[in-house]
Design a protein around this motif. Sequence first.
Motif, PDB file in Angstrom:
ATOM      1  N   ASN A  30       0.820  -1.212   0.000  1.00  0.00           N
ATOM      2  CA  ASN A  30       0.000   0.000   0.000  1.00  0.00           C
ATOM      3  C   ASN A  30       0.854   1.262   0.000  1.00  0.00           C
ATOM      4  O   ASN A  30       0.441   2.299  -0.536  1.00  0.00           O
ATOM      5  CB  ASN A  30      -0.928   0.014   1.221  1.00  0.00           C
ATOM      6  CG  ASN A  30      -2.049  -0.997   1.108  1.00  0.00           C
ATOM      7  OD1 ASN A  30      -2.427  -1.393   0.004  1.00  0.00           O
ATOM      8  ND2 ASN A  30      -2.580  -1.431   2.230  1.00  0.00           N
ATOM      9  N   THR A  67      -3.876   8.926  -4.330  1.00  0.00           N
ATOM     10  CA  THR A  67      -3.533   7.987  -3.259  1.00  0.00           C
ATOM     11  C   THR A  67      -4.614   7.952  -2.188  1.00  0.00           C
ATOM     12  O   THR A  67      -4.893   6.899  -1.599  1.00  0.00           O
ATOM     13  CB  THR A  67      -2.187   8.384  -2.624  1.00  0.00           C
ATOM     14  OG1 THR A  67      -1.177   8.373  -3.630  1.00  0.00           O
ATOM     15  CG2 THR A  67      -1.796   7.422  -1.511  1.00  0.00           C
ATOM     16  N   MET A  68      -5.244   9.103  -1.930  1.00  0.00           N
ATOM     17  CA  MET A  68      -6.311   9.154  -0.931  1.00  0.00           C
ATOM     18  C   MET A  68      -7.576   8.438  -1.405  1.00  0.00           C
ATOM     19  O   MET A  68      -8.410   8.032  -0.583  1.00  0.00           O
ATOM     20  CB  MET A  68      -6.639  10.608  -0.588  1.00  0.00           C
ATOM     21  CG  MET A  68      -5.503  11.367   0.081  1.00  0.00           C
ATOM     22  SD  MET A  68      -5.011  10.689   1.712  1.00  0.00           S
ATOM     23  CE  MET A  68      -3.624   9.619   1.246  1.00  0.00           C
ATOM     24  N   ASP A 109      -7.013   3.076   9.386  1.00  0.00           N
ATOM     25  CA  ASP A 109      -6.806   3.409   7.978  1.00  0.00           C
ATOM     26  C   ASP A 109      -6.244   4.820   7.829  1.00  0.00           C
ATOM     27  O   ASP A 109      -5.351   5.059   7.007  1.00  0.00           O
ATOM     28  CB  ASP A 109      -8.131   3.295   7.218  1.00  0.00           C
ATOM     29  CG  ASP A 109      -7.952   3.506   5.720  1.00  0.00           C
ATOM     30  OD1 ASP A 109      -7.745   4.661   5.300  1.00  0.00           O
ATOM     31  OD2 ASP A 109      -8.023   2.518   4.961  1.00  0.00           O
ATOM     32  N   SER A 113      -2.902   6.190   6.128  1.00  0.00           N
ATOM     33  CA  SER A 113      -2.965   7.223   5.096  1.00  0.00           C
ATOM     34  C   SER A 113      -1.961   8.336   5.371  1.00  0.00           C
ATOM     35  O   SER A 113      -1.325   8.850   4.441  1.00  0.00           O
ATOM     36  CB  SER A 113      -4.382   7.797   5.011  1.00  0.00           C
ATOM     37  OG  SER A 113      -5.318   6.800   4.643  1.00  0.00           O
ATOM     38  N   LEU A 146      -6.487  14.557   3.695  1.00  0.00           N
ATOM     39  CA  LEU A 146      -6.978  13.605   4.700  1.00  0.00           C
ATOM     40  C   LEU A 146      -8.494  13.678   4.833  1.00  0.00           C
ATOM     41  O   LEU A 146      -9.151  12.652   5.083  1.00  0.00           O
ATOM     42  CB  LEU A 146      -6.302  13.885   6.041  1.00  0.00           C
ATOM     43  CG  LEU A 146      -4.797  13.574   6.087  1.00  0.00           C
ATOM     44  CD1 LEU A 146      -4.215  13.976   7.444  1.00  0.00           C
ATOM     45  CD2 LEU A 146      -4.533  12.097   5.817  1.00  0.00           C
ATOM     46  N   ARG A 149      -9.773  11.638   2.027  1.00  0.00           N
ATOM     47  CA  ARG A 149      -9.585  10.222   2.342  1.00  0.00           C
ATOM     48  C   ARG A 149     -10.656   9.727   3.311  1.00  0.00           C
ATOM     49  O   ARG A 149     -11.204   8.630   3.143  1.00  0.00           O
ATOM     50  CB  ARG A 149      -8.198   9.994   2.958  1.00  0.00           C
ATOM     51  CG  ARG A 149      -7.950   8.577   3.462  1.00  0.00           C
ATOM     52  CD  ARG A 149      -7.979   7.580   2.329  1.00  0.00           C
ATOM     53  NE  ARG A 149      -7.642   6.225   2.756  1.00  0.00           N
ATOM     54  CZ  ARG A 149      -7.408   5.227   1.920  1.00  0.00           C
ATOM     55  NH1 ARG A 149      -7.502   5.420   0.625  1.00  0.00           N
ATOM     56  NH2 ARG A 149      -7.103   4.026   2.367  1.00  0.00           N
TER      57      ARG A 149
END
Length: 253
Positions: A30, A67-68, A109, A113, A146, A149
Amino acid sequence: MTTYALTDSWTMTRRELARWGRQPVTVVVNLVFPVMLLLMFGYLVGGGRGVSGEYLDFLVPGMLALTMAFGLEGTMVAVTQDLGKGVVDRFRSMPMADGAVLVGRSAADMIQSVLGLAVLLAVAAALGWRAHGGPAGFLGAVGLLLLFRFAMLWIGIHLALVAGKPEMVSAVQILVWPVGFLSNAFAAPESMPDWLGTVVQWNPMSHTATAVRDLFGGPGGEPGHVWAAVVWPLALLAVFFPLAVRRFARLSR
């Protein structure tokens, strides 16, 4: 009551973090996958259609936003596995706050992240990328990433509860790909056909990427997108957070 809910959620968070030690390969994959995408699009594929200025300055915020959006399958599989193995039923027999299992999973998670953002930013810096928006802009950009995300995470949790089985998660996870690639992560919407550019501009991830570019002081940033990068995730959370908690409560009775 709030204190008990926070304590229960933290207990579930530590439970999820303990899984990292048993599944180190998954954690490493990941973290490495976004780095591979950054290197591929930055050096192999090229891209940068319609981008003025240094392409790396345009690409890095887009990759951070991408990526988020990706990597939700770990959380989704964990949720469905808990349901399938009857773990949730055992938790519900304990004096535990409703939704603490989901909150704990989401907290773990988010920790991963943050780690993923740090790794990708470090690699980008090694490639020569720099943020030009100052400390406040940098922290604001990270906060928007964030927040995005967190919203995507609760959409994933809800879809995992709807899917119900780990083997169905892969099919549901495919839905994330259009969100990621029908965006301005790699190219400017102005370089696309009109209809496609319109779809890309309405994508919530595009708003986040554009706002992050602005806060980083790079090409492709527009200050007006900052409010949209806040409103879109909050609207998604307002819909999917209660849906997920409500469905979880019904499934685990």
